[in-house]
Write an enzyme that holds these catalytic residues in place. Structure first.
Site, mmCIF file in Angstrom:
data_model
loop_
_atom_site.group_PDB
_atom_site.id
_atom_site.type_symbol
_atom_site.label_atom_id
_atom_site.label_comp_id
_atom_site.label_asym_id
_atom_site.label_seq_id
_atom_site.Cartn_x
_atom_site.Cartn_y
_atom_site.Cartn_z
ATOM 1 N N HIS A 62 48.779 43.372 19.193
ATOM 2 C CA HIS A 62 50.065 43.654 19.195
ATOM 3 C C HIS A 62 50.549 44.236 18.048
ATOM 4 C CE1 HIS A 62 50.076 39.714 21.910
ATOM 5 N NE2 HIS A 62 49.486 40.763 22.490
ATOM 6 N N LYS A 72 52.031 40.785 8.732
ATOM 7 C CA LYS A 72 51.912 39.362 9.098
ATOM 8 C C LYS A 72 50.987 38.523 8.067
ATOM 9 C CE LYS A 72 52.183 40.002 14.078
ATOM 10 N NZ LYS A 72 51.393 40.202 15.312
ATOM 11 N N TYR A 132 51.653 31.813 11.336
ATOM 12 C CA TYR A 132 51.566 33.264 10.571
ATOM 13 C C TYR A 132 53.085 33.588 10.461
ATOM 14 C CZ TYR A 132 52.810 35.222 15.288
ATOM 15 O OH TYR A 132 53.434 35.574 16.462
ATOM 16 N N ASP A 170 48.565 41.654 27.990
ATOM 17 C CA ASP A 170 47.383 42.066 27.223
ATOM 18 C C ASP A 170 46.379 42.526 28.291
ATOM 19 O OD1 ASP A 170 48.651 41.412 24.956
ATOM 20 O OD2 ASP A 170 47.641 39.557 24.704
#
Length: 191
Positions: A62, A72, A132, A170
């Site tokens: 992503h 991130k 995250y 996905d």
């Protein structure tokens, strides 16, 4: 905290110092001042996210388009993942290359995935808790992805494909060569 540049220098492993004794342990998981000093630019994380997954769950690859691009800082609180960052900056010397790092609740390593990279991970143990920080809010209209199994990327996910558990989204992501929504190499996406 120790910072280690990977074979793609913009992707950084962060290794915290774990202070342990018979009572347990203490670890400083984030120091903005030290990270910014190492990176040489300011970064402002604005959101924390957490997921829990079973073995075989694959999330990714992503990314968010500018102006919603995200850096991130990822880690595993419990369990184990193989974390992957793919360079999607056109004209970059490492375009289409990836870094794969094992993150576990035991090793406490973190991976800094900068803007201009697609990110994903495969869960290698049941009941894995993945957390995250991001430096930009999620934007559904800027949400994009790349096929996790794009053969041109050459990612070894370490799990047999018949054991993978993917979201519907996905399962249908385009290959990198089919993607027009990429980043320009050399553009400062932090301004």
């Amino acid at each position: 905290m120790r910072f280690i540049r990977t074979e793609i220098p913009d992707v950084v492993i962060c290794e915290p110092i774990v202070h342990g004794d018979a009572r347990g342990y203490f670890v400083e998981t984030f120091r903005q001042d030290r990270l910014e000093e190492f990176l040489g630019f300011k970064i402002d994380f604005c959101q924390d996210n957490e997921s829990k997954s079973s073995r075989g769950v694959l999330r990714g690859l992503h990314y968010q388009l500018a102006p919603s691009a995200q850096t991130k800082l990822v880690r595993v609180i419990q369990g184990k993942v193989l974390d992957v960052a793919v360079d999607i900056r056109k004209e970059s010397p490492t375009f289409g290359k990836h870094v794969a790092v094992e993150l576990t609740g035991e090793n406490k390593r973190q991976l800094l995935v900068p803007r201009g990279f697609a990110h994903g991970f495969i869960v290698l143990e049941d009941d894995t808790i993945f957390a995250y920080k991001v430096d930009n809010y999620y934007s559904p209209e800027n949400d994009r992805g790349i096929a996790f199994d794009d053969s041109d990327l050459g990612i070894n996910w370490q799990v047999d494909s018949s054991s993978l558990n993917l979201s519907a989204k996905d399962k249908i992501q385009p290959r990198l060569e089919e993607t027009n929504d990429l980043f320009e190499y050399g553009v400062n996406y932090y301004e």
